[in-house]
Every structure is written in structure tokens, then in C-alpha cells.
Design an enzyme around this catalytic site. Sequence first.
Site, PDB file in Angstrom:
ATOM      1  N   GLY A   1       0.982  -0.834   0.026  1.00  0.00           N
ATOM      2  CA  GLY A   1       0.027   0.260   0.063  1.00  0.00           C
ATOM      3  C   GLY A   1       0.398   1.184   0.027  1.00  0.00           C
ATOM      4  O   GLY A   1       1.755   1.010   0.983  1.00  0.00           O
TER       5      GLY A   1
ATOM      6  N   ASP B   1      -0.003   2.556   8.602  1.00  0.00           N
ATOM      7  CA  ASP B   1      -0.853   1.615  10.099  1.00  0.00           C
ATOM      8  C   ASP B   1       0.059   1.537  10.956  1.00  0.00           C
ATOM      9  O   ASP B   1      -0.094   1.080  11.685  1.00  0.00           O
ATOM     10  CB  ASP B   1      -0.783   0.013   9.166  1.00  0.00           C
TER      11      ASP B   1
ATOM     12  N   ASP C   1       5.730  -5.411   6.070  1.00  0.00           N
ATOM     13  CA  ASP C   1       6.097  -6.815   6.543  1.00  0.00           C
ATOM     14  C   ASP C   1       6.319  -7.506   5.372  1.00  0.00           C
ATOM     15  O   ASP C   1       7.332  -8.308   4.568  1.00  0.00           O
ATOM     16  CB  ASP C   1       5.447  -7.284   7.344  1.00  0.00           C
TER      17      ASP C   1
ATOM     18  N   ASP D   1       2.475  -0.534  12.045  1.00  0.00           N
ATOM     19  CA  ASP D   1       2.743  -2.211  12.502  1.00  0.00           C
ATOM     20  C   ASP D   1       3.779  -2.845  12.075  1.00  0.00           C
ATOM     21  O   ASP D   1       3.200  -4.473  12.738  1.00  0.00           O
ATOM     22  CB  ASP D   1       1.432  -2.523  11.973  1.00  0.00           C
TER      23      ASP D   1
ATOM     24  N   ARG E   1       0.763  -5.012  -5.324  1.00  0.00           N
ATOM     25  CA  ARG E   1       1.105  -5.520  -5.279  1.00  0.00           C
ATOM     26  C   ARG E   1       0.963  -7.190  -6.300  1.00  0.00           C
ATOM     27  O   ARG E   1       1.085  -6.920  -7.110  1.00  0.00           O
ATOM     28  CB  ARG E   1      -0.600  -6.745  -4.583  1.00  0.00           C
TER      29      ARG E   1
ATOM     30  N   ARG F   1      -5.444  -2.468   9.227  1.00  0.00           N
ATOM     31  CA  ARG F   1      -5.648  -3.434   7.924  1.00  0.00           C
ATOM     32  C   ARG F   1      -5.408  -4.608   9.574  1.00  0.00           C
ATOM     33  O   ARG F   1      -6.970  -4.100  10.290  1.00  0.00           O
ATOM     34  CB  ARG F   1      -4.405  -3.822   7.579  1.00  0.00           C
TER      35      ARG F   1
ATOM     36  N   THR G   1       4.475   2.292   5.641  1.00  0.00           N
ATOM     37  CA  THR G   1       2.821   1.494   5.226  1.00  0.00           C
ATOM     38  C   THR G   1       2.094   2.457   6.507  1.00  0.00           C
ATOM     39  O   THR G   1       2.536   2.875   7.714  1.00  0.00           O
ATOM     40  CB  THR G   1       2.480   0.515   5.807  1.00  0.00           C
TER      41      THR G   1
HETATM   42  P1  ADP Z   1       2.965  -4.913   2.871  1.00  0.00           P
HETATM   43  O1  ADP Z   1       4.523  -4.802   2.418  1.00  0.00           O
HETATM   44  O2  ADP Z   1       2.339  -3.706   3.212  1.00  0.00           O
HETATM   45  O3  ADP Z   1       2.938  -5.424   3.902  1.00  0.00           O
HETATM   46  P2  ADP Z   1       1.666  -6.841   1.397  1.00  0.00           P
HETATM   47  O4  ADP Z   1       1.426  -7.926   2.520  1.00  0.00           O
HETATM   48  O5  ADP Z   1       0.857  -6.904  -0.002  1.00  0.00           O
HETATM   49  O6  ADP Z   1       1.805  -5.477   1.442  1.00  0.00           O
HETATM   50  O7  ADP Z   1       3.209  -7.024   0.392  1.00  0.00           O
HETATM   51  C1  ADP Z   1       3.956  -6.208  -0.556  1.00  0.00           C
HETATM   52  C2  ADP Z   1       4.892  -7.427  -1.846  1.00  0.00           C
HETATM   53  O8  ADP Z   1       5.722  -7.809  -1.200  1.00  0.00           O
HETATM   54  C3  ADP Z   1       3.756  -8.724  -1.791  1.00  0.00           C
HETATM   55  O9  ADP Z   1       3.167  -8.418  -3.513  1.00  0.00           O
HETATM   56  C4  ADP Z   1       4.441  -9.765  -2.659  1.00  0.00           C
HETATM   57  O10 ADP Z   1       5.263  -9.068  -3.988  1.00  0.00           O
HETATM   58  C5  ADP Z   1       6.006  -9.652  -1.916  1.00  0.00           C
HETATM   59  N1  ADP Z   1       5.496 -10.735  -0.412  1.00  0.00           N
HETATM   60  C6  ADP Z   1       5.193 -10.562   0.655  1.00  0.00           C
HETATM   61  N2  ADP Z   1       4.801 -11.391   1.115  1.00  0.00           N
HETATM   62  C7  ADP Z   1       5.882 -12.113   0.690  1.00  0.00           C
HETATM   63  C8  ADP Z   1       6.402 -13.455   0.927  1.00  0.00           C
HETATM   64  N3  ADP Z   1       6.042 -14.357   2.294  1.00  0.00           N
HETATM   65  N4  ADP Z   1       7.386 -13.903   0.146  1.00  0.00           N
HETATM   66  C9  ADP Z   1       7.783 -13.365  -0.798  1.00  0.00           C
HETATM   67  N5  ADP Z   1       7.005 -12.017  -1.097  1.00  0.00           N
HETATM   68  C10 ADP Z   1       6.503 -11.650  -0.268  1.00  0.00           C
HETATM   69  O1  F6P Z   2      -1.422  -1.698   4.647  1.00  0.00           O
HETATM   70  C1  F6P Z   2      -2.094   0.179   4.552  1.00  0.00           C
HETATM   71  C2  F6P Z   2      -3.335  -0.117   3.990  1.00  0.00           C
HETATM   72  O2  F6P Z   2      -3.911   1.069   4.207  1.00  0.00           O
HETATM   73  C3  F6P Z   2      -4.233  -0.782   5.049  1.00  0.00           C
HETATM   74  O3  F6P Z   2      -4.258   0.269   6.556  1.00  0.00           O
HETATM   75  C4  F6P Z   2      -5.769  -1.014   4.477  1.00  0.00           C
HETATM   76  O4  F6P Z   2      -6.487  -2.487   4.974  1.00  0.00           O
HETATM   77  C5  F6P Z   2      -4.784  -2.139   3.103  1.00  0.00           C
HETATM   78  O5  F6P Z   2      -3.765  -0.882   3.372  1.00  0.00           O
HETATM   79  C6  F6P Z   2      -6.405  -1.760   2.268  1.00  0.00           C
HETATM   80  O6  F6P Z   2      -5.487  -2.123   1.055  1.00  0.00           O
HETATM   81  P1  F6P Z   2      -5.827  -2.003  -0.613  1.00  0.00           P
HETATM   82  O7  F6P Z   2      -5.658  -0.230  -1.302  1.00  0.00           O
HETATM   83  O8  F6P Z   2      -5.526  -3.200  -1.243  1.00  0.00           O
HETATM   84  O9  F6P Z   2      -7.297  -1.714  -0.690  1.00  0.00           O
END
Ligand code: ADP
Ligand code: F6P
Length: 318
Positions: A10, A126, A102, A128, A71, A170, A124
Site C-alpha cells: 500500500g 498502519d 512486512d 504495524d 502487489r 488492516r 505504511t
Molecule cells: P506490505 O509490504 O505493505 O505488507 P503486502 O503484504 O501486500 O504489503 O506485500 C507486498 C508485496 O511483497 C507482495 O505483493 C509480494 O510481492 C511481496 N511479498 C509479500 N509477502 C511475501 C512473502 N512471504 N514472500 C515473498 N514476497 C512477499
Molecule cells: O496497509 C495499508 C492499508 O491502507 C491498510 O490500512 C488497509 O487495510 C489496506 O492497506 C488496504 O489495501 P488496498 O489498497 O489493497 O485496499
Amino acid sequence: MKIGVLTSGGDAPGMNAAVRAVVRTALSKGMEVYGIRRGYVGLITGDIVPMDEKSVTDIIHNGGTILYTARCPEFRTAEGVAKAKAKCDELGIEGLVVIGGDGSFRGAADLSAMGMLTVGIPGTIDNDIACTDYTIGYDTAMNTAMELVDKLRDTSQSHDRISVVEVMGRGAGHIAVNTGVACGATDIITKEVPYSLDEIAKTMLEKKSRGKQNFVVIVAESIGNSQQIAEILQEKTGIEARATVLGHVQRGGSPTVRDRVEATRMGHYAVELLEQGKGNRVVGIKDSKIVDYDIQEALSMSKPYDVELHKMAEQIAF
Ligand code: ADP
Ligand code: F6P
């Protein structure tokens, strides 16, 4: 040294300030810098552009991310990571700065395991991410939420209503509790602290009998059901209630001072780590100081929720 920078997951206000700091710090050290578009998608497809001083001009005050974000499910596979590594090798990119959450750091760890120097910057709204007190975008998002709740309060007051407001976050209630305190909410509902709608309704009626006419209830996204909560509170109290989900508007807008400054500090520090040959690290801010952790160690930490702040808000609410 050639390095790349990407934003992933995000978006968050202040990501541009971090990109700017990474690019300008790297250039000042004689490095070559590449911007990778749409996170890991761009790393796999080769949507990669050289960055110069001018490419990050006039962006520090803008929300969103000039590098776009995405993503990327393919990057969760071994084949996806191998493709990304091959693309870096082809361009001679040895170091990578990943601005995200994360999930993005897990991806960075996978690339590290294949020999890339990677450094994560927490971005982010959040807040978090456990290894840091602060994540880029958090302050701007809370200020946006606060301004919007202030506006809702005006109409809630005029109509003697209950306003149930759902804020983002989230899985975490950090935005909710701080927005609740800043807005003087009557109730804050997050998953971290047990709550009872019966109890909330009872207290509202007591307060009504003592002269209170309108109520602001902040609900964390992780609870959801804000519409249902409004209906239940209306039914139990007889006070008209409306639900508002603030949604993605919280992710936009010009970053606050705090977001711009912390993003700049972290971006600068991330490049210094790469220059020293340090990879598989996540940058953070602890007690106002810049720190860095091993990615796996960072991912294994857990972030406490400020229960005291939550209870204090409840204690002084009327
Ligand atoms: P954030 O980084 O905000 O937590 P996401 O969880 O959507 O957001 O992760 C962003 C991108 O990071 C994912 O679309 C994917 O490409 C990569 N990613 C997430 N989790 C994993 C994982 N366990 N292993 C490898 N790549 C990951
Ligand atoms: O992680 C940031 C965040 O805005 C969260 O607060 C929310 O749950 C999520 O992303 C929304 O994601 P998307 O943009 O995929 O709807």
C-alpha cells in the site's frame, strides 16, 4: 556501485520523500541509481529507469509514490524471485532499497538469500511494523483521519447523533486509538481491547441523561462492521446513528513534517548501509534514533498496542 529503489504494498504519504533521499544520497556518493516501477512487478518485468538528481525534484511534498506501487503474487514464488535477481544481475544492480511493509520485507529477505544486498524502509500508514516506533505515512494518515472526524462531529452535533467512524489499519488499532484520542471520541473500538456494545450503549444513555447529545465512536478496520455497529447502537440507545468508513482517502495527501523528515532520515541511512556492504537489514526509528535490524529478526518481533492510551481515552471521555 549500482543500486535500485522500489515502493511496494500500500502506498503511504512520505514515500516520495524517502525515494528522493535514497536517490540524492546515492548520487552524492557517486553511485548509480535505478527506480523500479510498481514494486516487485517492475523488478520481474524490467520496468526500471535510471534516476538522476532532477528525477526527484518537486516530489517531497506529494503523497503517493512516483515509482508507483503494486502487489506482486509472482514474487512470492521461487521462479519470480529468480527472475527478479536475473534482471538485477543483467543491469549490474547490487543493492536494493525496498520501501514497504512486512510483506515487502519478506520479499527483500528472499532476494537477500540469493545474494542481493537489500535494505527495507518501513512505509505504511498502519504503523504495524514491530522493529520501528514509526512507519512512513502514519502521521499524515492520522491527521487526515482527525480532520475528517472533526467534520463529521459538526454534523453529528447538529443532529444529536452517534457517528461511528471506521479508520484504516488492516490488523492493527494504532491509527484508531490515536485518532480517537485526538478527536475526543466517546468510544474507541479495536481488536486489542475487549469491548461490549451493550456496555457502550448503556454508558451512552447514562451520559445522555447527564446532558450529552452526540457521540463519536472510532472503530478500527480490523473490527469492521461499522454499519452494523451503528445499527446496533441506534437500536439499543434510541439515538440516531450513522456509520462512515473513511477508506483510502487516509492514504493520500501531502505528507506532514514528521513523515517527510523521518522518510528522509531513513532513506539516507539505507544508502549508507548499502555503501558499507550491509544487506538483509530493515531500517527503523527507536527512541528517535535511527536503527537497523536483520530482516528475519525484525519480522519476528511483535509491536505492543498502547492499551494505557486507550484506557485513558475511555476514562476521560464524556
Ligand atoms: P506490505 O509490504 O505493505 O505488507 P503486502 O503484504 O501486500 O504489503 O506485500 C507486498 C508485496 O511483497 C507482495 O505483493 C509480494 O510481492 C511481496 N511479498 C509479500 N509477502 C511475501 C512473502 N512471504 N514472500 C515473498 N514476497 C512477499
Ligand atoms: O496497509 C495499508 C492499508 O491502507 C491498510 O490500512 C488497509 O487495510 C489496506 O492497506 C488496504 O489495501 P488496498 O489498497 O489493497 O485496499
